[in-house]
Design an enzyme around this catalytic site. Structure first.
Site, PDB file in Angstrom:
ATOM      1  N   HIS A 122       3.586   6.569  -6.879  1.00 54.83           N
ATOM      2  CA  HIS A 122       2.871   7.742  -7.381  1.00 54.83           C
ATOM      3  C   HIS A 122       3.756   8.989  -7.249  1.00 54.83           C
ATOM      4  O   HIS A 122       3.827   9.819  -8.149  1.00 54.83           O
ATOM      5  CB  HIS A 122       1.586   7.905  -6.553  1.00 54.83           C
ATOM      6  N   HIS A 150       1.759   4.428  -2.874  1.00 55.22           N
ATOM      7  CA  HIS A 150       1.861   5.889  -2.725  1.00 55.22           C
ATOM      8  C   HIS A 150       3.239   6.361  -3.183  1.00 55.22           C
ATOM      9  O   HIS A 150       3.373   7.386  -3.837  1.00 55.22           O
ATOM     10  CB  HIS A 150       1.699   6.284  -1.253  1.00 55.22           C
ATOM     11  N   HIS A 207       0.836  -1.208   0.000  1.00 55.22           N
ATOM     12  CA  HIS A 207       0.000   0.000   0.000  1.00 55.22           C
ATOM     13  C   HIS A 207       0.874   1.262   0.000  1.00 55.22           C
ATOM     14  O   HIS A 207       0.732   2.141  -0.857  1.00 55.22           O
ATOM     15  CB  HIS A 207      -0.911  -0.031   1.236  1.00 55.22           C
ATOM     16  N   GLU A 208       1.768   1.319   0.952  1.00 55.55           N
ATOM     17  CA  GLU A 208       2.616   2.517   1.055  1.00 55.55           C
ATOM     18  C   GLU A 208       3.538   2.639  -0.154  1.00 55.55           C
ATOM     19  O   GLU A 208       3.849   3.741  -0.615  1.00 55.55           O
ATOM     20  CB  GLU A 208       3.432   2.511   2.355  1.00 55.55           C
TER      21      GLU A 208
END
Ligand code: ZN
Length: 733
Positions: A526, A523, A519-520
């Site tokens: 991105h 980010h 998940h991290e």
């Protein structure tokens, strides 16, 4: 109930570094060194520079973490703010027409100067907190807030942007430049620039107050978490705890020079007790300590109670919204989001709740009958739910965290995750050069493209430890930023709180910890893979808050595919892949209690949205009563009256998710929908991977998220893929 795992552990606290309206300032064409030199020459006698070198004010490629001291913080912030104010004044004194290079570039550069000082400080305050650093950090918050408000209320600055928007040059700007100008004007408006003087002053005061109160809320929680623990001498009391959790508890006791075991309230320790401890009294004791943290109940109620802070924060937010002409804070919050209105969000959440409810009721009935029949728990209490669920999960899937952990050693998981992103996006991740870090456990990596060109770099800080904030998050260290021919590459902080390695064994992750890491990392991708050269809209900047969880939740999906598991799951001793039976069970377990999980997230999101929609400062809403009411409409599980979940709801009271917690579900719809394209056209289909990279990841906030999504999918988002992902599809029909 305690804040659930998704919320508490998979926290994506994408900290807004400064208030949102301050996100649009600065840039000069001078290289960094010249800039810093001129800064010193203008502001300090040379002798003083030599006498008092401040690492935060030195030009750097990467922050000098080992040299930053608490006493450097305030002088550095003072110096940067003074210089920025002077430079802005000089800029505004010039009567010449505003152009991109003479106006926007200068402001961009000034913001970058401030970021370079504040970003490492903010990060250290979160991961290597000391009393001195916290004090310095808190001293700076009102100064920064005052500076931002000053800029946001600067009529001449606002006029400069307006004249740029009205200039003949505007037509020739790229769409990205035009978006930056329009976003800035919108944010000026939201920053209160057009307010009459007395309101402006009040508005500025509110901003300052809020930044202090929110930091205080988070500190109370951190302190209450550290203050609470349970020392146990007899290991029989800890029956059921897996060996790793026992070793962790032993280690925690040793760290304070005690024998026996110490159960802390850090999430991994709490989670282990709730899921595995067979002694119901122990679970009850730890549960109550955990869910009353920072509240009016519990052992430290006189010291760390967030009750009044919540009201103060809500009151000020409503006042802020009304000063700006909004009916309430929820409307203000949605002004910059993908969702159109509070009503649309409430409809979205209620619709999802409706589609999910009967599945959740069925899951709870099953859990209750299992707990009664197999565990002798006739009445399922809050401290039994995780324990009974874990036993039911084992019973149904013959699976538990401890069986999986040997297959997820840290090195294997990282290598697999890097391999996966390499195949998807044609990028390569490898250890970076040796750099300064804040703790020996921290590692540094770099990402290169197929031609070997650097894309970005990141610090990886995986393990829980004292004085480190709980949860997991990605934050920006440096943003992509092109100054003429010179390109600054983005650098990210990726922070998790997994259980650290014990003894000589490598850290072994639970599957949930693996999902958190993905998940991290989503980010991080991105932020790091952006091709946008303007820092104002590069990476996660200016991505609508309810769309910003798209890449992160998208990345989670690979942990739930056989192909993904192949890459990340190898036994740490034998190198054997995860056996087929375990793999099948793991994948099948994704749906486990999906309805109940979904409803809990919806409960938090509805509570948050209604709180900010309905809170009336004249007749302050009873926060507990509102939460109870929300629960009565959507929750299938009602926690006991001592539960003070709201007192540790940092997303909403200290983070950027106020009237925005629904964003997780909103973005999960986008993520599941985007992932469905990979499922349909090939998980490792390079064309789809490239399309996702070029149309979403690289574009940052350069275009509205809805447009980027349509560009990738060829249509607007649909909720079906998310329901299908959790096996809730049938229910919805
Ligand atoms: Zn996130």
């Amino acid at each position: 109930m305690a804040l659930d795992r998704r919320a508490d552990f998979r926290v994506a606290l994408l900290k807004q570094k400064f208030s949102f309206w301050a996100n649009h300032l600065s840039k000069t064409l001078l290289p960094l060194l010249l800039r810093m030199l001129s800064f010193f020459v203008f502001n300090f006698p040379l002798q003083r520079i030599i006498m008092t070198s401040n690492p935060l004010l030195e030009p750097y490629d990467l922050p000098p973490f080992t040299r930053i001291q608490a006493e450097d913080v305030e002088p550095a912030i003072d110096a940067v703010l003074m210089n920025n104010r002077r430079r802005i004044e000089t800029l505004l004194e010039k009567a010449e027409p505003r152009t991109w290079s003479s106006f926007v570039d200068v402001l961009t550069e000034l913001e970058e100067c401030l970021e370079r000082v504040w970003s490492p400080v903010q990060h250290l305050n979160a991961v290597a907190n000391t009393q001195a650093l916290r004090a310095a950090y808190n001293t700076c918050l009102p100064k920064l807030s005052a500076y931002q408000t000053e800029l946001a209320h600067n009529i001449r600055l606002y006029a400069g942007w307006k004249s740029l928007a009205a200039s003949s040059e505007y037509r020739d700007f790229s769409p990205v430049q035009q978006k930056i100008i329009n976003d800035t004007l919108r944010d000026f408006h939201l920053g209160g620039v057009a307010l009459p003087p007395e309101k402006k002053e009040r508005f500025a005061h509110i901003q300052q107050e809020l930044s202090i109160l929110q930091a205080h809320f988070e500190e109370n929680l951190l302190d209450a978490t550290q203050a609470g623990y349970l020392d146990v001498t007899d290991p029989a009391q800890l029956k059921g705890l897996p060996p790793s959790a026992l070793m962790q508890a032993e280690q925690a006791a040793r760290q304070v020079e005690q024998s026996g075991y110490r159960i802390t309230l850090d999430f991994p320790a709490y989670h282990a007790v709730m899921s595995y401890a067979t002694r119901r009294e122990l679970r009850q004791q730890v549960y109550i300590a955990y869910v009353t943290r920072a509240s009016d109940l519990g052992s430290f109620a006189d010291r760390y109670d967030n009750s009044q802070l919540m009201h103060d924060i809500l009151r000020l937010r409503q006042e802020e919204a009304r000063i700006l002409g909004f009916g309430n804070f929820a409307e203000l919050s949605l002004e910059t989001k993908m969702a159109g209105s509070p009503a649309q969000v409430l409809d979205f959440l209620c619709d999802l709740a409706h589609r999910t409810r009967s599945a959740a009721e069925g899951e709870l009935a099953e859990l209750r009958s299992f707990a009664a029949a197999e565990l002798g728990l006739d009445k399922l209490e809050a401290w039994d739910v995780a324990y009974a669920s874990e036993r039911l999960r084992e019973h149904r899937f013959m699976l538990n965290d401890e069986m999986l952990k040997p297959y997820f050693p840290v090195d294997g998981v990282l290598a697999g995750m890097f391999e996966l992103t390499s195949r998807l996006f044609n990028i390569y991740i490898q250890p970076g050069p040796e750099v300064e870090v804040w703790h020996p456990d921290v590692h540094f990596y770099e990402i290169r493209d197929v031609k070997g060109e650097l894309c970005g770099q990141f610090y990886l800080d995986l393990y829980a430890r004292p004085h480190k904030r709980g949860g997991a998050w990605m934050d920006e260290c440096l943003s992509r930023y092109r100054r003429g021919h010179q390109l600054q590459h983005p650098v990210a902080f990726l922070t998790c709180n997994a259980a650290p390695p014990v003894g000589k064994q490598p850290a072994l992750f639970t599957h949930d910890e693996v999902v958190t890491l993905f998940h991290e990392f989503g980010h991080g991708l991105h932020h790091m893979l952006t091709r946008v050269d303007y820092p104002q809209v590069a990476g996660i900047r200016e991505v609508e808050w309810d769309a910003v969880e798209l890449p992160s939740q998208f990345m989670e999906n690979w942990c739930w595919t056989s192909e993904g598991i192949d890459l990340i799951g190898r036994h740490y001793q034998t190198g054997e892949p995860l056996p087929q039976s375990l793999r099948d069970s793991l994948l099948a377990s994704r749906d486990f209690q999906a309805g109940m999980q979904m409803l809990r997230q919806i409960e938090f999101a509805l509570f948050d949205m209604r709180l900010h929609l309905e809170y009336d400062p004249a007749q302050p809403t009873d926060i507990q009563a509102l939460l109870n009411e929300v629960r009565s409409t959507v929750a299938v599980l009602k926690p006991p009256s001592c539960n003070r979940f709201q007192h540790s709801f940092t997303h909403v009271f200290a983070g950027g998710y106020a009237a925005g917690y629904y964003s997780y579900k909103w973005a999960e719809v986008l993520a599941a929908d985007a992932f469905s394209r990979f499922q349909e056209e090939g998980l490792f289909n390079p064309l789809i991977g490239q399309a996702f990279l070029h149309k979403i990841l690289e574009r940052g906030g350069a275009r509205p998220a809805a447009e980027l999504f349509r560009d990738f999918m060829g249509r607007p988002p649909r909720v079906d893929a998310l329901l299908r992902q959790y096996g809730l599809e049938e229910v919805s029909r």
